[in-house]
Design an enzyme around this catalytic site. Structure first.
Site, PDB file in Angstrom:
ATOM      1  N   ASP A  15      -5.413  75.078  46.005  1.00  0.00           N
ATOM      2  CA  ASP A  15      -4.137  75.879  46.209  1.00  0.00           C
ATOM      3  C   ASP A  15      -4.300  77.263  46.591  1.00  0.00           C
ATOM      4  O   ASP A  15      -5.476  77.691  46.809  1.00  0.00           O
ATOM      5  CB  ASP A  15      -3.296  75.495  45.004  1.00  0.00           C
ATOM      6  CG  ASP A  15      -3.679  76.246  43.773  1.00  0.00           C
ATOM      7  OD1 ASP A  15      -4.850  77.054  43.890  1.00  0.00           O
ATOM      8  OD2 ASP A  15      -2.999  76.244  42.888  1.00  0.00           O
ATOM      9  N   CYS A  72      -8.337  75.238  42.075  1.00  0.00           N
ATOM     10  CA  CYS A  72      -7.097  76.018  41.805  1.00  0.00           C
ATOM     11  C   CYS A  72      -7.535  77.302  41.137  1.00  0.00           C
ATOM     12  O   CYS A  72      -8.451  77.733  41.291  1.00  0.00           O
ATOM     13  CB  CYS A  72      -5.934  75.242  41.177  1.00  0.00           C
ATOM     14  SG  CYS A  72      -6.652  74.552  39.436  1.00  0.00           S
ATOM     15  N   THR A  74      -7.556  77.741  37.899  1.00  0.00           N
ATOM     16  CA  THR A  74      -8.525  77.565  36.686  1.00  0.00           C
ATOM     17  C   THR A  74      -9.375  76.294  36.839  1.00  0.00           C
ATOM     18  O   THR A  74     -10.396  76.013  36.128  1.00  0.00           O
ATOM     19  CB  THR A  74      -7.734  77.350  35.475  1.00  0.00           C
ATOM     20  OG1 THR A  74      -6.606  76.142  35.762  1.00  0.00           O
ATOM     21  CG2 THR A  74      -6.977  78.439  35.131  1.00  0.00           C
ATOM     22  N   HIS A 105     -23.736  61.604  33.317  1.00  0.00           N
ATOM     23  CA  HIS A 105     -23.018  60.786  32.103  1.00  0.00           C
ATOM     24  C   HIS A 105     -21.607  60.155  32.372  1.00  0.00           C
ATOM     25  O   HIS A 105     -21.255  59.106  31.490  1.00  0.00           O
ATOM     26  CB  HIS A 105     -23.019  61.858  30.859  1.00  0.00           C
ATOM     27  CG  HIS A 105     -24.159  61.771  30.214  1.00  0.00           C
ATOM     28  ND1 HIS A 105     -24.516  62.540  29.083  1.00  0.00           N
ATOM     29  CD2 HIS A 105     -25.661  61.597  30.796  1.00  0.00           C
ATOM     30  CE1 HIS A 105     -25.980  62.707  28.765  1.00  0.00           C
ATOM     31  NE2 HIS A 105     -26.376  62.024  29.811  1.00  0.00           N
ATOM     32  N   HIS A 140     -24.087  54.855  29.330  1.00  0.00           N
ATOM     33  CA  HIS A 140     -23.044  55.636  29.987  1.00  0.00           C
ATOM     34  C   HIS A 140     -21.993  54.764  30.612  1.00  0.00           C
ATOM     35  O   HIS A 140     -20.971  55.044  30.724  1.00  0.00           O
ATOM     36  CB  HIS A 140     -23.602  56.725  30.709  1.00  0.00           C
ATOM     37  CG  HIS A 140     -24.373  57.841  29.950  1.00  0.00           C
ATOM     38  ND1 HIS A 140     -24.059  58.482  28.687  1.00  0.00           N
ATOM     39  CD2 HIS A 140     -25.779  58.046  29.973  1.00  0.00           C
ATOM     40  CE1 HIS A 140     -25.080  58.995  28.453  1.00  0.00           C
ATOM     41  NE2 HIS A 140     -26.272  58.662  29.092  1.00  0.00           N
TER      42      HIS A 140
HETATM   43  C1  RB5 Z   1      -1.218  78.817  40.235  1.00  0.00           C
HETATM   44  O1  RB5 Z   1      -0.665  80.015  40.133  1.00  0.00           O
HETATM   45  C2  RB5 Z   1      -2.132  78.336  39.276  1.00  0.00           C
HETATM   46  O2  RB5 Z   1      -1.326  77.922  38.186  1.00  0.00           O
HETATM   47  C3  RB5 Z   1      -3.032  77.133  39.658  1.00  0.00           C
HETATM   48  O3  RB5 Z   1      -3.869  77.580  40.656  1.00  0.00           O
HETATM   49  C4  RB5 Z   1      -3.848  76.624  38.503  1.00  0.00           C
HETATM   50  O4  RB5 Z   1      -4.996  77.525  37.898  1.00  0.00           O
HETATM   51  C5  RB5 Z   1      -3.409  75.692  37.702  1.00  0.00           C
HETATM   52  O5  RB5 Z   1      -3.890  75.021  36.881  1.00  0.00           O
END
Ligand code: RB5
Length: 152
Positions: A15, A72, A74, A105, A140
């Protein structure tokens, strides 16, 4: 030698939070001659990450791509969405040890990265480990089978 061969393809998607890191990873894959299919987003605009996650997850489940990478902000939103698709084991990782051991694993088939969490050098090292490490099986396998049973 890993199960992943030069004939195999990586499904990749991001994203807006992962756009820049995806471009760095694409460069890295190109330099290594690794085939990939880019499921977008193809320009830096705001998109809803579940839309991209499902495209990459389906390509992996259907077998057109052997493994996937989702990025994304995170890595967490992508992993939550991808893990809703039957057959997907998506792991959000921020360091190399987990990127390797989630293949060894957990037989994870999608690596999820955070473009706002890690830099390109660590991310590319994680991608290499993820691609080049095979599932260990043995004890595993039983545990992965238990995860699969939860999908039924
Ligand atoms: C987008 O702003 C952010 O929420 C997305 O990239 C992601 O980190 C969501 O988990």
């Amino acid at each position: 030698m890993s199960d992943f061969s030069m004939n195999d393809t990586i499904a990749i998607g991001c994203d807006h939070g992962g756009f820049e890191l995806k471009n760095e990873i694409l460069k890295h894959l190109q330099e290594r001659g690794i085939k990939y299919k880019d499921f977008g987003v193809l320009e830096n605009r705001s998109v809803d990450y579940p839309e991209i996650a499902v495209k990459v997850a389906n390509a992996v489940v259907e077998g057109t791509c052997k493994l996937g990478i989702l990025i994304c902000g995170t890595g967490i939103g992508m992993s939550l969405a991808a893990n809703k698709i039957k057959g997907i084991r998506a792991a959000a990782c921020s360091e190399t040890f987990s990127a390797k051991f989630t293949r060894l694993h957990n037989d994870s088939n999608i690596l999820c990265l955070g473009g706002r969490v890690i830099g390109p050098a660590v991310a590319c090292e994680m991608v290499d480990l993820f691609i080049n490490t095979d599932f260990e099986g043995g004890r595993h396998q039983r545990r992965v089978d238990m995860i699969k049973a939860l999908e039924e």
